[in-house]
Design a protein around this motif. Structure first.
Motif, PDB file in Angstrom:
ATOM      1  N   ARG A 146     -27.399 -59.672  19.779  1.00  0.00           N
ATOM      2  CA  ARG A 146     -28.206 -60.879  19.598  1.00  0.00           C
ATOM      3  C   ARG A 146     -29.516 -60.591  18.876  1.00  0.00           C
ATOM      4  N   ALA A 147     -30.018 -59.356  19.000  1.00  0.00           N
ATOM      5  CA  ALA A 147     -31.305 -59.024  18.383  1.00  0.00           C
ATOM      6  C   ALA A 147     -31.331 -57.563  18.003  1.00  0.00           C
ATOM      7  N   VAL A 148     -32.144 -57.248  16.990  1.00  0.00           N
ATOM      8  CA  VAL A 148     -32.300 -55.878  16.514  1.00  0.00           C
ATOM      9  C   VAL A 148     -33.783 -55.553  16.438  1.00  0.00           C
ATOM     10  N   ILE A 149     -34.159 -54.393  16.969  1.00  0.00           N
ATOM     11  CA  ILE A 149     -35.520 -53.876  16.806  1.00  0.00           C
ATOM     12  C   ILE A 149     -35.443 -52.669  15.888  1.00  0.00           C
ATOM     13  N   PRO A 262     -47.031 -56.798   5.988  1.00  0.00           N
ATOM     14  CA  PRO A 262     -47.470 -58.189   6.102  1.00  0.00           C
ATOM     15  C   PRO A 262     -46.579 -59.035   7.001  1.00  0.00           C
ATOM     16  N   ARG A 263     -45.346 -58.561   7.231  1.00  0.00           N
ATOM     17  CA  ARG A 263     -44.437 -59.309   8.096  1.00  0.00           C
ATOM     18  C   ARG A 263     -43.563 -58.314   8.845  1.00  0.00           C
ATOM     19  N   TRP A 264     -43.275 -58.610  10.134  1.00  0.00           N
ATOM     20  CA  TRP A 264     -42.484 -57.699  10.946  1.00  0.00           C
ATOM     21  C   TRP A 264     -41.137 -58.272  11.365  1.00  0.00           C
ATOM     22  N   ASP A 265     -40.838 -59.516  11.023  1.00  0.00           N
ATOM     23  CA  ASP A 265     -39.583 -60.105  11.483  1.00  0.00           C
ATOM     24  C   ASP A 265     -38.903 -60.872  10.360  1.00  0.00           C
ATOM     25  N   ASN A 266     -37.608 -61.151  10.552  1.00  0.00           N
ATOM     26  CA  ASN A 266     -36.836 -61.861   9.531  1.00  0.00           C
ATOM     27  C   ASN A 266     -36.704 -63.352   9.831  1.00  0.00           C
ATOM     28  N   GLY A 267     -37.418 -63.814  10.864  1.00  0.00           N
ATOM     29  CA  GLY A 267     -37.351 -65.227  11.203  1.00  0.00           C
ATOM     30  C   GLY A 267     -36.065 -65.635  11.887  1.00  0.00           C
ATOM     31  N   ARG A 268     -35.292 -64.625  12.317  1.00  0.00           N
ATOM     32  CA  ARG A 268     -34.003 -64.961  12.945  1.00  0.00           C
ATOM     33  C   ARG A 268     -33.671 -64.083  14.147  1.00  0.00           C
ATOM     34  N   ASP A 269     -33.536 -62.750  13.905  1.00  0.00           N
ATOM     35  CA  ASP A 269     -33.123 -61.904  15.029  1.00  0.00           C
ATOM     36  C   ASP A 269     -33.502 -60.434  14.860  1.00  0.00           C
ATOM     37  N   VAL A 302     -38.549 -60.117  21.642  1.00  0.00           N
ATOM     38  CA  VAL A 302     -37.097 -60.235  21.724  1.00  0.00           C
ATOM     39  C   VAL A 302     -36.684 -60.941  23.016  1.00  0.00           C
ATOM     40  N   GLN A 303     -37.329 -60.592  24.107  1.00  0.00           N
ATOM     41  CA  GLN A 303     -37.001 -61.258  25.371  1.00  0.00           C
ATOM     42  C   GLN A 303     -37.257 -62.766  25.272  1.00  0.00           C
ATOM     43  N   GLN A 304     -38.365 -63.129  24.661  1.00  0.00           N
ATOM     44  CA  GLN A 304     -38.678 -64.548  24.505  1.00  0.00           C
ATOM     45  C   GLN A 304     -37.647 -65.237  23.608  1.00  0.00           C
ATOM     46  N   LEU A 305     -37.238 -64.552  22.543  1.00  0.00           N
ATOM     47  CA  LEU A 305     -36.197 -65.098  21.670  1.00  0.00           C
ATOM     48  C   LEU A 305     -34.911 -65.360  22.451  1.00  0.00           C
ATOM     49  N   LEU A 306     -34.507 -64.375  23.247  1.00  0.00           N
ATOM     50  CA  LEU A 306     -33.253 -64.502  23.979  1.00  0.00           C
ATOM     51  C   LEU A 306     -33.328 -65.588  25.048  1.00  0.00           C
ATOM     52  N   GLN A 307     -34.504 -65.771  25.623  1.00  0.00           N
ATOM     53  CA  GLN A 307     -34.659 -66.777  26.677  1.00  0.00           C
ATOM     54  C   GLN A 307     -34.722 -68.194  26.115  1.00  0.00           C
ATOM     55  N   THR A 308     -35.378 -68.337  24.954  1.00  0.00           N
ATOM     56  CA  THR A 308     -35.641 -69.679  24.432  1.00  0.00           C
ATOM     57  C   THR A 308     -34.765 -70.061  23.247  1.00  0.00           C
ATOM     58  N   GLY A 309     -34.216 -69.073  22.539  1.00  0.00           N
ATOM     59  CA  GLY A 309     -33.478 -69.341  21.321  1.00  0.00           C
ATOM     60  C   GLY A 309     -34.361 -69.684  20.143  1.00  0.00           C
ATOM     61  N   ASP A 310     -35.685 -69.588  20.338  1.00  0.00           N
ATOM     62  CA  ASP A 310     -36.644 -69.935  19.284  1.00  0.00           C
ATOM     63  C   ASP A 310     -37.014 -68.676  18.507  1.00  0.00           C
ATOM     64  N   ALA A 311     -36.547 -68.573  17.262  1.00  0.00           N
ATOM     65  CA  ALA A 311     -36.779 -67.374  16.462  1.00  0.00           C
ATOM     66  C   ALA A 311     -38.240 -67.176  16.111  1.00  0.00           C
ATOM     67  N   LEU A 314     -40.370 -64.141  17.492  1.00  0.00           N
ATOM     68  CA  LEU A 314     -40.435 -62.792  16.939  1.00  0.00           C
ATOM     69  C   LEU A 314     -41.757 -62.517  16.233  1.00  0.00           C
ATOM     70  N   ALA A 315     -42.351 -63.541  15.638  1.00  0.00           N
ATOM     71  CA  ALA A 315     -43.616 -63.358  14.926  1.00  0.00           C
ATOM     72  C   ALA A 315     -44.752 -63.021  15.880  1.00  0.00           C
ATOM     73  N   SER A 316     -44.563 -63.258  17.180  1.00  0.00           N
ATOM     74  CA  SER A 316     -45.636 -62.993  18.141  1.00  0.00           C
ATOM     75  C   SER A 316     -45.959 -61.509  18.247  1.00  0.00           C
ATOM     76  N   ALA A 317     -44.978 -60.631  17.922  1.00  0.00           N
ATOM     77  CA  ALA A 317     -45.241 -59.191  18.022  1.00  0.00           C
ATOM     78  C   ALA A 317     -46.378 -58.790  17.091  1.00  0.00           C
ATOM     79  N   ARG A 318     -46.292 -59.200  15.839  1.00  0.00           N
ATOM     80  CA  ARG A 318     -47.360 -58.851  14.889  1.00  0.00           C
ATOM     81  C   ARG A 318     -48.654 -59.581  15.210  1.00  0.00           C
ATOM     82  N   LYS A 319     -48.562 -60.869  15.551  1.00  0.00           N
ATOM     83  CA  LYS A 319     -49.772 -61.637  15.846  1.00  0.00           C
ATOM     84  C   LYS A 319     -50.551 -61.017  17.003  1.00  0.00           C
TER      85      LYS A 319
END
Length: 396
Positions: A146-149, A262-269, A302-311, A314-319
């Motif tokens: 479901r997710a990749v780090i 400048p960006r750490w996520d792909n907006g999806r997973d 990732v945990q928040q993504l998996l719980q909410t389904g809201d991609a 993922l941007a919260s890690a960098r923020k």
């Protein structure tokens, strides 16, 4: 949910250094199915210093510390030495080979599945689920997740394949030699003191280090100048430290990122952590704490993504990382660009470090990972002393 697509893992963490192992440990400890994929035989060149904040935040046991540094020595181009006591504490020293493996074992003890293998590529099945392809001794393999780090180093293949702007990363190259401390230690050598050498012949844009590891010592340097010989710089440093003829245990080199991507996520997973995200502090080159902090933030995202389904989670890690550490990185970047640019400026920089205000604020910031704001007059004094050095009014 019964209609959820079938996956092998909730998350796959690519890379088992401090960032990846921390992310895997955090997610596994929360009951998620985690695969920790790491290639064998990888040890990064690193002085191995970890501050008290890391030891506390990540519950590092005493037995992981191969030495405790209670003092630092800064050496100028003209061999002027400034000794700084680390008052009221110490900086822990770890051997990355032992430390990284312990972190991976801890993640496994909390439920993460470990696999040795080299990441090859990401793909996506018809139902939209990510597939991680890798190669191990058993041959080619793949898993659905479901997710990749991506925590696979400065030139992260995960980042290159999945993250927009990953090609904007800039790097220095670091090289060190781990040598055995002779039975008769060289004159002046202290196993409780880290040495930082500022001289253009050791590095034209960084510094050289001599960091104690108990029975061994890490001697290294780094530079973004591709024409500079790091091996020659380390040879000079070994001679200066009286360790030119000490037994060499291993040699390691690797690229080190210069600034956060400048960006750490792909907006999806997919989200990045550690060197893959570019989180090595300018000027100091410190990376272990920031890698582990970034790994924890990636796990949270990732945990928040998996719980909410809201991609967007993922941007919260960098923020969150930049909110906590971005100002420190900005200040250190300015420091490195200015003070490390010539031996004349390096000489003045080491001279500034004699100042008690500078010492206290610097070590407070390093040990506790914050820019100290409690002493405005100390900051003001440092500013005027800095200006005096910049204008050449201060005596070196």
């Amino acid at each position: 949910m019964s209609n959820s697509p079938v996956v092998d893992y909730d998350a796959v963490v690519v890379g088992g250094g401090p960032a990846g192992a921390t992310a895997a440990d955090d997610l596994a400890g929360r009951g998620l199915r985690v695969l920790l994929l790491d290639r064998a035989g990888r040890i990064k060149p690193c002085g191995g210093a970890i501050p008290p904040r890391l030891i506390q935040d990540f519950a590092i046991p005493d037995e992981m510390l191969v030495a405790r540094a209670t003092a630092a020595r800064m050496v100028s181009p003209q061999a002027v030495e400034v000794d700084i006591a680390i008052e009221g504490g110490f900086v822990g020293m770890v051997d990355r080979g032992q430390f990284d493996e312990w972190l991976r074992q801890r993640a496994a003890s909390h439920g993460a599945v470990r696999r040795e293998g080299c990441f090859e590529r990401l793909s996506r099945d018809a139902d939209g689920i990510s597939v991680v392809h890798f190669r191990s001794d058993c041959g080619a393999a793949s898993v659905r997740t479901r997710a990749v780090i991506g925590a696979d180093g400065a030139r992260s293949r995960v980042a290159q394949q999945a993250i927009p702007g990953a090609d904007q990363g800039r790097f220095v190259f670091a090289y060190h030699e781990i040598v055995a401390v002779p039975e008769q230690a060289p004159a002046g050598y202290l196993g409780s003191r880290c040495e930082v050498h500022y001289r253009g012949t050791l590095s034209p844009d960084f510094y050289g280090w001599v960091f104690p590891h108990g029975a061994s010592v890490s001697i290294g340097t780094g530079s973004a100048d591709k024409g500079f010989s790091l091996r020659r710089g380390v040879l000079q440093l070994r001679e200066a430290a009286g360790l030119a003829h000490a037994r060499t245990l291993r040699r390691e080199g690797a690229p080190i990122p210069l600034k956060p991507l400048p960006r750490w996520d792909n907006g999806r997973d997919v989200v990045l952590a550690g060197d893959a995200a570019g989180v090595v502090a300018p000027a100091s080159g410190e990376g272990i704490y920031y890698a582990m902090a970034g790994g924890r933030l990636a796990a949270d995202a990732v945990q928040q993504l998996l719980q909410t389904g809201d991609a967007r989670a993922l941007a919260s890690a960098r923020k969150r990382f930049m909110r906590a550490h971005g100002r420190v990185f900005w200040v250190l970047g300015i420091l490195q660009r200015f003070w490390y640019s010539s031996d004349k400026r390096r000489e003045r920089f080491v001279s500034i470090c004699r100042d008690r205000d500078v010492q206290q604020l610097t070590f407070d910031a390093y040990l506790h990972k914050r820019l100290v704001r409690a002493k405005p007059m100390a900051h003001a004094r440092i500013f005027f002393k800095d200006m005096a050095h910049l204008l050449g009014l201060a005596r070196v």
